[in-house]
Design a protein around this motif. Structure first.
Motif, mmCIF file in Angstrom:
data_model
loop_
_atom_site.group_PDB
_atom_site.id
_atom_site.type_symbol
_atom_site.label_atom_id
_atom_site.label_comp_id
_atom_site.label_asym_id
_atom_site.label_seq_id
_atom_site.Cartn_x
_atom_site.Cartn_y
_atom_site.Cartn_z
ATOM 1 N N PHE A 99 -38.204 -11.633 70.591
ATOM 2 C CA PHE A 99 -38.882 -10.398 71.000
ATOM 3 C C PHE A 99 -38.097 -9.663 72.081
ATOM 4 O O PHE A 99 -37.961 -8.426 72.037
ATOM 5 C CB PHE A 99 -40.288 -10.738 71.512
ATOM 6 C CG PHE A 99 -41.059 -9.545 71.978
ATOM 7 C CD1 PHE A 99 -41.802 -8.783 71.082
ATOM 8 C CD2 PHE A 99 -41.049 -9.159 73.310
ATOM 9 C CE1 PHE A 99 -42.509 -7.674 71.507
ATOM 10 C CE2 PHE A 99 -41.755 -8.050 73.751
ATOM 11 C CZ PHE A 99 -42.483 -7.305 72.836
ATOM 12 N N SER A 100 -37.544 -10.402 73.038
ATOM 13 C CA SER A 100 -36.834 -9.771 74.153
ATOM 14 C C SER A 100 -35.548 -9.078 73.713
ATOM 15 O O SER A 100 -35.032 -8.218 74.414
ATOM 16 C CB SER A 100 -36.527 -10.800 75.236
ATOM 17 O OG SER A 100 -35.679 -11.812 74.737
ATOM 18 N N LYS A 101 -35.028 -9.436 72.525
ATOM 19 C CA LYS A 101 -33.867 -8.740 71.995
ATOM 20 C C LYS A 101 -34.245 -7.366 71.463
ATOM 21 O O LYS A 101 -33.419 -6.459 71.428
ATOM 22 C CB LYS A 101 -33.217 -9.572 70.882
ATOM 23 C CG LYS A 101 -32.620 -10.895 71.375
ATOM 24 C CD LYS A 101 -32.069 -11.711 70.208
ATOM 25 C CE LYS A 101 -31.519 -13.050 70.691
ATOM 26 N NZ LYS A 101 -31.024 -13.882 69.558
ATOM 27 N N LEU A 102 -35.515 -7.224 71.057
ATOM 28 C CA LEU A 102 -36.000 -5.935 70.555
ATOM 29 C C LEU A 102 -36.564 -5.075 71.690
ATOM 30 O O LEU A 102 -36.316 -3.875 71.754
ATOM 31 C CB LEU A 102 -37.087 -6.170 69.497
ATOM 32 C CG LEU A 102 -36.678 -7.002 68.282
ATOM 33 C CD1 LEU A 102 -37.892 -7.249 67.390
ATOM 34 C CD2 LEU A 102 -35.578 -6.301 67.495
ATOM 35 N N VAL A 103 -37.335 -5.719 72.561
ATOM 36 C CA VAL A 103 -37.939 -5.026 73.708
ATOM 37 C C VAL A 103 -37.542 -5.800 74.959
ATOM 38 O O VAL A 103 -38.086 -6.872 75.228
ATOM 39 C CB VAL A 103 -39.477 -4.971 73.587
ATOM 40 C CG1 VAL A 103 -40.073 -4.237 74.786
ATOM 41 C CG2 VAL A 103 -39.885 -4.298 72.287
ATOM 42 N N PRO A 104 -36.585 -5.310 75.725
ATOM 43 C CA PRO A 104 -36.113 -6.044 76.909
ATOM 44 C C PRO A 104 -37.248 -6.334 77.888
ATOM 45 O O PRO A 104 -38.120 -5.503 78.128
ATOM 46 C CB PRO A 104 -35.089 -5.087 77.526
ATOM 47 C CG PRO A 104 -34.633 -4.228 76.381
ATOM 48 C CD PRO A 104 -35.837 -4.055 75.511
ATOM 49 N N MET A 127 -50.252 -10.946 76.550
ATOM 50 C CA MET A 127 -49.589 -9.648 76.522
ATOM 51 C C MET A 127 -48.081 -9.827 76.687
ATOM 52 O O MET A 127 -47.610 -10.401 77.666
ATOM 53 C CB MET A 127 -50.118 -8.775 77.659
ATOM 54 C CG MET A 127 -49.392 -7.442 77.799
ATOM 55 S SD MET A 127 -50.022 -6.212 76.678
ATOM 56 C CE MET A 127 -51.572 -5.826 77.494
ATOM 57 N N LEU A 128 -47.335 -9.350 75.692
ATOM 58 C CA LEU A 128 -45.879 -9.367 75.806
ATOM 59 C C LEU A 128 -45.359 -8.094 76.463
ATOM 60 O O LEU A 128 -44.541 -8.141 77.372
ATOM 61 C CB LEU A 128 -45.239 -9.531 74.419
ATOM 62 C CG LEU A 128 -45.523 -10.857 73.694
ATOM 63 C CD1 LEU A 128 -44.816 -10.878 72.351
ATOM 64 C CD2 LEU A 128 -45.094 -12.046 74.553
ATOM 65 N N GLN A 129 -45.841 -6.954 75.997
ATOM 66 C CA GLN A 129 -45.398 -5.676 76.555
ATOM 67 C C GLN A 129 -46.466 -4.620 76.290
ATOM 68 O O GLN A 129 -47.019 -4.549 75.197
ATOM 69 C CB GLN A 129 -44.064 -5.246 75.940
ATOM 70 C CG GLN A 129 -43.433 -4.020 76.590
ATOM 71 C CD GLN A 129 -43.007 -4.282 78.021
ATOM 72 O OE1 GLN A 129 -43.796 -4.135 78.941
ATOM 73 N NE2 GLN A 129 -41.755 -4.678 78.203
ATOM 74 N N ASP A 130 -46.755 -3.856 77.317
ATOM 75 C CA ASP A 130 -47.723 -2.769 77.203
ATOM 76 C C ASP A 130 -46.980 -1.438 77.185
ATOM 77 O O ASP A 130 -45.790 -1.365 77.484
ATOM 78 C CB ASP A 130 -48.697 -2.817 78.383
ATOM 79 C CG ASP A 130 -50.054 -2.219 78.047
ATOM 80 O OD1 ASP A 130 -50.180 -1.621 76.964
ATOM 81 O OD2 ASP A 130 -50.980 -2.362 78.867
ATOM 82 N N PHE A 131 -47.681 -0.378 76.805
ATOM 83 C CA PHE A 131 -47.136 0.981 76.799
ATOM 84 C C PHE A 131 -45.859 1.085 75.946
ATOM 85 O O PHE A 131 -44.817 1.578 76.389
ATOM 86 C CB PHE A 131 -46.838 1.456 78.232
ATOM 87 C CG PHE A 131 -47.997 1.275 79.174
ATOM 88 C CD1 PHE A 131 -49.112 2.096 79.084
ATOM 89 C CD2 PHE A 131 -47.982 0.264 80.131
ATOM 90 C CE1 PHE A 131 -50.188 1.920 79.939
ATOM 91 C CE2 PHE A 131 -49.049 0.085 80.983
ATOM 92 C CZ PHE A 131 -50.155 0.910 80.897
ATOM 93 N N LEU A 132 -45.939 0.582 74.706
ATOM 94 C CA LEU A 132 -44.787 0.619 73.807
ATOM 95 C C LEU A 132 -44.541 2.037 73.293
ATOM 96 O O LEU A 132 -45.473 2.797 73.035
ATOM 97 C CB LEU A 132 -45.028 -0.295 72.606
ATOM 98 C CG LEU A 132 -45.106 -1.804 72.877
ATOM 99 C CD1 LEU A 132 -45.532 -2.525 71.607
ATOM 100 C CD2 LEU A 132 -43.779 -2.334 73.397
ATOM 101 N N SER A 133 -43.262 2.357 73.118
ATOM 102 C CA SER A 133 -42.911 3.627 72.486
ATOM 103 C C SER A 133 -43.022 3.470 70.966
ATOM 104 O O SER A 133 -43.154 2.355 70.444
ATOM 105 C CB SER A 133 -41.491 4.031 72.858
ATOM 106 O OG SER A 133 -40.552 3.120 72.301
#
Length: 627
Positions: A99-104, A127-133
């Motif tokens: 996942f971190s390779k796609l969304v740092p 929660m991995l990441q909020d406010f995704l583009s």
């Protein structure tokens, strides 16, 4: 021979044994199948369904906040976020690396995720990441086979349409802390926010609502196939505030460029109509994340933008406190209402000399003249005669140093010192000199602009009016009472009248200390009291040799204060203004209060459909003894 064997019955016995064994085996198998399919059928059906059904908690929509006329002050907006369903992956660490390779992910984000993987129940998504583009969301969806357990969810972001204008009144939300989660485990749900300050904090449980649940059918890699069942949570309660956003904006405009605060209250029922603290901040940053640069900027600003100066800023009340000293002195009998005290420009107590602000003094003054001229010597005498005990008790009754019961978080009560407090904190006995300077609102006394507006309201009405900001819950009006719904203060109405007349003279009579605060409205007058609160001690030599506080650095100049109420004939609005290091209340805070009161009377949020009452001539020009 064969006939003999056959006739012997051996074959028959063997056949029976084999048949019996077969019956036993198939009987046991049948019994097992019966138990599995009939007796335990429901159990195994549920277990089988569990391989393809995921149950997830649904965060409730946070309640919205409105002003008194329905303008949105806090609401919610949808956003994309990436979650990890731990129960649907055997190797969370590998998934996290992919996942971190796609969304740092930053080091702090990665540490937070690993901590939640250890502490959360497996059925609670992380929660991995909020406010995704849009691009980030698309990349995650395309790479779903390599991200077992990762899914895209629609969350909610807290939005503050008025941004900085109401940040100190509405407050802000932030991610839950460990103590919050311990008190309410549902806060582990992704996207959950907790009210941190002001209204968001005080009414957090009402605004938060209750969680729902969702059943989803998923495939082997955790991708959602369809929704099987959904039970929506109970949304948080919508909250209506007493704030008038138009008046709030008008007050903010009057304070632009200042480190200052102001409060406008309905003097009759305690509704806070405007509460402004300048400078301010954008509360939405706390939901999406405050950068280190922004935080350091706030911390380095000497004007302290994060502090709600109106409700949590602590200041000596200065000469605004003389109204309290006047009531305490008259009520205790220490000073008669028409007794005169002479002011030669200073007051001596032993070897200590206390100065009046007017060099050369005011001469003989009665109580109304003392208030009108803001004579320090008059109130030095009044305080010393009254004593700190009765003075402190009276201050508490007027809201100085008292818990006002305000429905906001992060509100300070201030401090009204007593002998017991002084001995406990400073480990020495209370000195008479401390009583003397307390009479003019200096020394150890600390209060807030909100408490000063309460003081003005109680003087105006003679009732124990208390400030509050919530006006309705779930559309049902909770407040809106008139002054008669608040208990009387059980103090002499005659004494109240004398104090009000003195405050009227401050603004409207020739020689009053605040002519710049006079309203420019036909038939409408404001009564008020100025104050200048020192932040550094001025020595005797400086006093006697023409000391000018304007020569001091900004942070060492006195604070400028003003309290007032209007219309004088039938008080509706109370106002307090504090300009940090503004020097003179009459020159700085008074004109600001005048403009704010003018805005309040024009907008008239406390009685928009009712014209201002005429002012009886007997109250236009109350008699004020010339000094």
């Amino acid at each position: 021979m064969k006939r003999e064997i056959f006739n012997s019955g051996i074959f028959t016995r063997r056949a029976l044994l084999v048949a019996g064994a077969e019956v036993a085996v198939f009987g046991a198998l049948g019994a097992r199948l019966y138990k599995m399919q009939v007796v335990d059928g429901a159990k195994y059906t549920a277990m089988a369904r569990g391989n393809s059904v995921s149950v997830r908690l649904l965060a409730a929509s946070r309640g919205r906040i409105f002003d008194r006329y329905g303008a949105e002050l806090a609401t919610n907006r949808q956003n994309w976020r990436a979650l990890l369903m731990v129960e649907q992956t055997n190797d969370p660490a590998t998934v996290l690396d992919t996942f971190s390779k796609l969304v740092p992910l930053s080091d702090s984000e990665r540490a937070r995720i690993l901590r939640e993987l250890r502490t959360h129940q497996r059925y609670v998504p992380v929660m991995l990441q909020d406010f995704l583009s849009w691009d980030q969301m698309a990349q995650i969806e395309v790479n779903a086979p390599d991200l077992p357990g990762v899914l895209i969810d629609v969350g909610a972001t807290r939005i503050y349409p008025q941004s900085e204008l109401l940040s100190h009144v509405v407050g802000y939300v932030g991610p839950p802390k460990d103590a919050d989660v311990k008190a309410d485990p549902t806060l582990t749900m992704p996207g959950m926010r907790v009210g941190r300050t002001a209204t968001e904090g005080f009414y957090d449980l009402d605004l938060r609502g209750h969680a729902g649940a969702q059943q989803l059918e998923v495939n082997a890699v955790g991708r959602v196939i369809r929704e099987l069942d959904r039970q929506e949570g109970t949304p948080g309660v919508d909250l209506g505030l007493s704030i008038d956003i138009a008046l709030q904006q008008a007050v903010a405009d009057r304070l632009v460029g200042q480190s200052a605060s102001a409060v406008v209250m309905d003097a009759r029922n305690g509704e806070v109509l405007a509460m402004v603290s300048q400078p301010s901040f954008d509360p939405s940053l706390f939901d999406s994340g405050v950068s280190n640069t922004q935080w350091q900027s706030w911390m380095a600003d000497p004007r302290k933008p994060l502090i709600n100066k109106a409700a949590a800023g602590l200041y000596p009340p200065g000469s605004t406190f003389k109204t309290v000293t006047a009531m305490a002195a008259m009520t205790s009998g220490a000073v008669g209402p028409y007794e005169t005290i002479s002011c030669p420009g200073h007051f001596d107590l032993g070897n200590a000399r206390f100065y009046c602000w007017r060099k050369g003094g005011h001469g003989p003054l009665d109580l109304k003249g003392g208030i009108k001229n803001s004579c320090d010597v008059y109130f030095y005498n009044a305080a010393l005669r009254t004593g700190i005990g009765p003075l402190a008790a009276m201050a508490q009754r007027f809201g100085i140093g008292a818990d006002l019961g305000v429905d906001m978080d992060n509100v300070q009560n201030g401090l009204m010192p007593t002998k017991a407090w002084h001995e406990r904190v400073h480990h020495k006995r209370w000195a008479l000199g401390d009583t003397v300077i307390s009479g003019i609102g200096q020394g150890f006394i600390l209060t807030t602009p909100l408490a000063l507006a309460t003081l003005a309201s109680r003087i105006a009405t003679g009732r124990t009016v208390g400030p509050h900001v919530a006006r309705s819950r779930a559309g049902v009006v909770q407040t809106g009472a008139v002054a008669e719904d608040w208990p009387k203060m059980e103090l002499s109405e005659h004494y109240f009248s004398l104090i009000r007349q003195g405050m009227w003279a401050v603004v409207n009579a020739p020689g009053g200390t605040a002519p710049a605060a006079r309203l420019r409205l036909a038939g409408v007058q404001m009564a008020g009291k100025t104050g200048s609160a020192q932040v550094v001690r001025v020595g005797r030599y400086a006093r006697e040799h023409g000391f000018n506080s304007l020569n001091l650095p900004w942070q060492l100049r006195p604070h400028a204060l003003f309290i007032g109420f209007a219309p004088y004939a039938a008080p509706r609005y109370a106002v307090s203004v504090v300009v940090e290091h503004g020097n003179a209340g009459a020159d700085i805070a008074g004109p600001i209060a005048r403009d704010i009161m003018t805005d309040a009377l024009h907008l008239d949020p406390a009685g928009r459909d009712h014209p201002l009452p005429p002012t009886p001539s007997a109250l236009v020009t109350p008699s004020v003894r010339a000094s």
